[in-house]
Design a protein around this motif. Sequence first.
Motif, PDB file in Angstrom:
ATOM      1  N   ARG A  10       0.829  -1.210   0.000  1.00 58.97           N
ATOM      2  CA  ARG A  10       0.000   0.000   0.000  1.00 58.97           C
ATOM      3  C   ARG A  10       0.864   1.261   0.000  1.00 58.97           C
ATOM      4  NH1 ARG A  10      -3.385  -0.025   4.869  1.00 58.97           N
ATOM      5  NH2 ARG A  10      -2.033  -1.586   5.746  1.00 58.97           N
ATOM      6  N   SER A  11       2.145   1.118  -0.385  1.00 70.63           N
ATOM      7  CA  SER A  11       3.063   2.252  -0.377  1.00 70.63           C
ATOM      8  C   SER A  11       3.545   2.583  -1.778  1.00 70.63           C
ATOM      9  CB  SER A  11       4.281   1.947   0.502  1.00 70.63           C
ATOM     10  OG  SER A  11       3.885   1.771   1.840  1.00 70.63           O
ATOM     11  N   ALA A  12       3.611   3.872  -2.059  1.00 69.15           N
ATOM     12  CA  ALA A  12       4.133   4.364  -3.337  1.00 69.15           C
ATOM     13  C   ALA A  12       5.289   5.304  -3.044  1.00 69.15           C
ATOM     14  CB  ALA A  12       3.042   5.090  -4.117  1.00 69.15           C
ATOM     15  N   ASP A  13       6.343   5.194  -3.829  1.00 70.62           N
ATOM     16  CA  ASP A  13       7.504   6.058  -3.674  1.00 70.62           C
ATOM     17  C   ASP A  13       7.415   7.201  -4.678  1.00 70.62           C
ATOM     18  OD1 ASP A  13       8.410   4.385  -1.713  1.00 70.62           O
ATOM     19  OD2 ASP A  13       9.997   3.482  -2.911  1.00 70.62           O
ATOM     20  N   LEU A  14       7.568   8.410  -4.161  1.00 73.65           N
ATOM     21  CA  LEU A  14       7.492   9.604  -4.990  1.00 73.65           C
ATOM     22  C   LEU A  14       8.849  10.281  -5.043  1.00 73.65           C
ATOM     23  CD1 LEU A  14       4.178  11.134  -3.578  1.00 73.65           C
ATOM     24  CD2 LEU A  14       4.452   9.459  -5.416  1.00 73.65           C
ATOM     25  N   LYS A  15       9.317  10.614  -6.234  1.00 75.38           N
ATOM     26  CA  LYS A  15      10.589  11.324  -6.417  1.00 75.38           C
ATOM     27  C   LYS A  15      10.297  12.817  -6.266  1.00 75.38           C
ATOM     28  CE  LYS A  15      14.971  11.154  -7.636  1.00 75.38           C
ATOM     29  NZ  LYS A  15      15.963  10.635  -6.734  1.00 75.38           N
ATOM     30  N   ILE A  16      10.782  13.409  -5.181  1.00 77.81           N
ATOM     31  CA  ILE A  16      10.415  14.782  -4.825  1.00 77.81           C
ATOM     32  C   ILE A  16      11.530  15.786  -5.123  1.00 77.81           C
ATOM     33  CG2 ILE A  16       8.669  14.116  -3.137  1.00 77.81           C
ATOM     34  CD1 ILE A  16      10.814  14.562  -0.951  1.00 77.81           C
ATOM     35  N   ASN A  17      12.426  15.455  -6.035  1.00 77.58           N
ATOM     36  CA  ASN A  17      13.567  16.315  -6.319  1.00 77.58           C
ATOM     37  C   ASN A  17      13.205  17.600  -7.058  1.00 77.58           C
ATOM     38  OD1 ASN A  17      12.997  14.562  -8.511  1.00 77.58           O
ATOM     39  ND2 ASN A  17      14.951  15.075  -9.431  1.00 77.58           N
ATOM     40  N   ASN A  18      12.000  17.721  -7.592  1.00 78.60           N
ATOM     41  CA  ASN A  18      11.614  18.921  -8.337  1.00 78.60           C
ATOM     42  C   ASN A  18      11.038  20.031  -7.464  1.00 78.60           C
ATOM     43  OD1 ASN A  18      12.484  17.950 -10.809  1.00 78.60           O
ATOM     44  ND2 ASN A  18      10.530  16.990 -11.272  1.00 78.60           N
ATOM     45  N   PHE A  19      10.893  19.783  -6.165  1.00 80.04           N
ATOM     46  CA  PHE A  19      10.423  20.845  -5.283  1.00 80.04           C
ATOM     47  C   PHE A  19      11.535  21.888  -5.146  1.00 80.04           C
ATOM     48  CE2 PHE A  19       7.263  17.731  -4.125  1.00 80.04           C
ATOM     49  CZ  PHE A  19       6.150  18.510  -3.830  1.00 80.04           C
ATOM     50  N   PRO A  20      11.173  23.155  -4.968  1.00 80.65           N
ATOM     51  CA  PRO A  20      12.206  24.198  -4.818  1.00 80.65           C
ATOM     52  C   PRO A  20      13.157  23.894  -3.662  1.00 80.65           C
ATOM     53  CG  PRO A  20      10.026  25.176  -5.047  1.00 80.65           C
ATOM     54  CD  PRO A  20       9.821  23.694  -4.905  1.00 80.65           C
ATOM     55  N   GLY A  71       2.036   7.216 -12.811  1.00 83.65           N
ATOM     56  CA  GLY A  71       3.440   7.386 -13.201  1.00 83.65           C
ATOM     57  C   GLY A  71       4.036   8.737 -12.885  1.00 83.65           C
ATOM     58  N   GLU A  72       3.253   9.800 -13.039  1.00 85.40           N
ATOM     59  CA  GLU A  72       3.719  11.141 -12.703  1.00 85.40           C
ATOM     60  C   GLU A  72       2.532  11.946 -12.200  1.00 85.40           C
ATOM     61  OE1 GLU A  72       6.833  13.795 -14.844  1.00 85.40           O
ATOM     62  OE2 GLU A  72       4.861  14.389 -15.651  1.00 85.40           O
ATOM     63  N   LEU A  73       2.788  12.748 -11.174  1.00 85.07           N
ATOM     64  CA  LEU A  73       1.738  13.564 -10.572  1.00 85.07           C
ATOM     65  C   LEU A  73       2.117  15.028 -10.718  1.00 85.07           C
ATOM     66  CD1 LEU A  73       1.477  11.528  -7.240  1.00 85.07           C
ATOM     67  CD2 LEU A  73       0.170  11.163  -9.341  1.00 85.07           C
ATOM     68  N   ASP A  74       1.116  15.878 -10.848  1.00 85.42           N
ATOM     69  CA  ASP A  74       1.335  17.325 -10.869  1.00 85.42           C
ATOM     70  C   ASP A  74       0.806  17.866  -9.553  1.00 85.42           C
ATOM     71  OD1 ASP A  74       1.351  20.068 -11.183  1.00 85.42           O
ATOM     72  OD2 ASP A  74       0.665  19.999 -13.256  1.00 85.42           O
ATOM     73  N   LYS A  79       6.208  18.651 -10.873  1.00 85.50           N
ATOM     74  CA  LYS A  79       6.112  17.298 -11.434  1.00 85.50           C
ATOM     75  C   LYS A  79       6.791  16.321 -10.483  1.00 85.50           C
ATOM     76  CE  LYS A  79       4.163  18.613 -15.249  1.00 85.50           C
ATOM     77  NZ  LYS A  79       2.754  18.419 -15.449  1.00 85.50           N
ATOM     78  N   VAL A  80       6.035  15.325 -10.065  1.00 82.44           N
ATOM     79  CA  VAL A  80       6.523  14.325  -9.114  1.00 82.44           C
ATOM     80  C   VAL A  80       6.384  12.955  -9.766  1.00 82.44           C
ATOM     81  CG1 VAL A  80       6.162  13.302  -6.844  1.00 82.44           C
ATOM     82  CG2 VAL A  80       5.841  15.763  -7.156  1.00 82.44           C
ATOM     83  N   ALA A  81       7.508  12.286  -9.984  1.00 80.73           N
ATOM     84  CA  ALA A  81       7.495  10.958 -10.597  1.00 80.73           C
ATOM     85  C   ALA A  81       7.177   9.905  -9.542  1.00 80.73           C
ATOM     86  CB  ALA A  81       8.847  10.650 -11.226  1.00 80.73           C
ATOM     87  N   VAL A  82       6.389   8.925  -9.930  1.00 78.04           N
ATOM     88  CA  VAL A  82       6.119   7.764  -9.079  1.00 78.04           C
ATOM     89  C   VAL A  82       7.121   6.702  -9.499  1.00 78.04           C
ATOM     90  CG1 VAL A  82       4.397   6.083  -8.331  1.00 78.04           C
ATOM     91  CG2 VAL A  82       3.673   8.384  -9.016  1.00 78.04           C
ATOM     92  N   VAL A  83       7.979   6.302  -8.572  1.00 76.62           N
ATOM     93  CA  VAL A  83       9.031   5.342  -8.895  1.00 76.62           C
ATOM     94  C   VAL A  83       8.658   3.966  -8.349  1.00 76.62           C
ATOM     95  CG1 VAL A  83      10.848   7.074  -9.020  1.00 76.62           C
ATOM     96  CG2 VAL A  83      10.381   5.983  -6.862  1.00 76.62           C
ATOM     97  N   PRO A  84       9.107   2.918  -9.009  1.00 76.64           N
ATOM     98  CA  PRO A  84       8.812   1.572  -8.514  1.00 76.64           C
ATOM     99  C   PRO A  84       9.382   1.384  -7.108  1.00 76.64           C
ATOM    100  CG  PRO A  84       9.754   1.475 -10.708  1.00 76.64           C
ATOM    101  CD  PRO A  84       9.889   2.897 -10.240  1.00 76.64           C
ATOM    102  N   SER A  85       8.568   0.876  -6.213  1.00 75.50           N
ATOM    103  CA  SER A  85       9.038   0.617  -4.848  1.00 75.50           C
ATOM    104  C   SER A  85       9.682  -0.765  -4.808  1.00 75.50           C
ATOM    105  CB  SER A  85       7.885   0.698  -3.851  1.00 75.50           C
ATOM    106  OG  SER A  85       6.928  -0.284  -4.143  1.00 75.50           O
ATOM    107  N   PRO A  86      10.494  -1.019  -3.791  1.00 80.16           N
ATOM    108  CA  PRO A  86      11.185  -2.322  -3.694  1.00 80.16           C
ATOM    109  C   PRO A  86      10.228  -3.511  -3.733  1.00 80.16           C
ATOM    110  CG  PRO A  86      12.053  -0.788  -2.070  1.00 80.16           C
ATOM    111  CD  PRO A  86      10.860  -0.118  -2.718  1.00 80.16           C
ATOM    112  N   SER A  87       9.013  -3.349  -3.213  1.00 81.33           N
ATOM    113  CA  SER A  87       8.084  -4.480  -3.167  1.00 81.33           C
ATOM    114  C   SER A  87       7.526  -4.799  -4.538  1.00 81.33           C
ATOM    115  CB  SER A  87       6.931  -4.183  -2.223  1.00 81.33           C
ATOM    116  OG  SER A  87       6.158  -3.104  -2.704  1.00 81.33           O
ATOM    117  N   SER A  88       7.567  -3.841  -5.485  1.00 82.45           N
ATOM    118  CA  SER A  88       7.043  -4.113  -6.808  1.00 82.45           C
ATOM    119  C   SER A  88       8.121  -4.473  -7.808  1.00 82.45           C
ATOM    120  CB  SER A  88       6.267  -2.891  -7.312  1.00 82.45           C
ATOM    121  OG  SER A  88       7.131  -1.787  -7.462  1.00 82.45           O
TER     122      SER A  88
END
Length: 93
Positions: A10-20, A71-74, A79-88
């Motif tokens: 039930r966990s999703a990993d989000l790449k948050i590197n695009n935040f200021p 896959g990607e959220l605004d 822009k926040v990418a959804v990355v594959p988590s270790p469980s998937s």
Amino acid sequence: MVLTPNYMSRSADLKINNFPEQSTNCDVVKVIVDYMTAESMKILCVQQCANKIARVTFQDKLACEIIQLRGELDMGGVKVAVVPSPSSSPKLG
């Protein structure tokens, strides 16, 4: 034997590197929580992980699957990418 829920499913990993750069962890979590609330998705927690990853654990597995399929959220213009988590990740062997 005690059965515990599988939170990773039930966990999703989000790449948050695009935040200021000046965004604090609290700022980022607030944006994530507000986004998920607007999408009518209940979350249990947001964890800070290495490599600018935020792990979001949802109350409902379906909500997690929906986010992963996008896959990607605004999130407010970020822009926040959804990355594959270790469980998937596929298992070898």
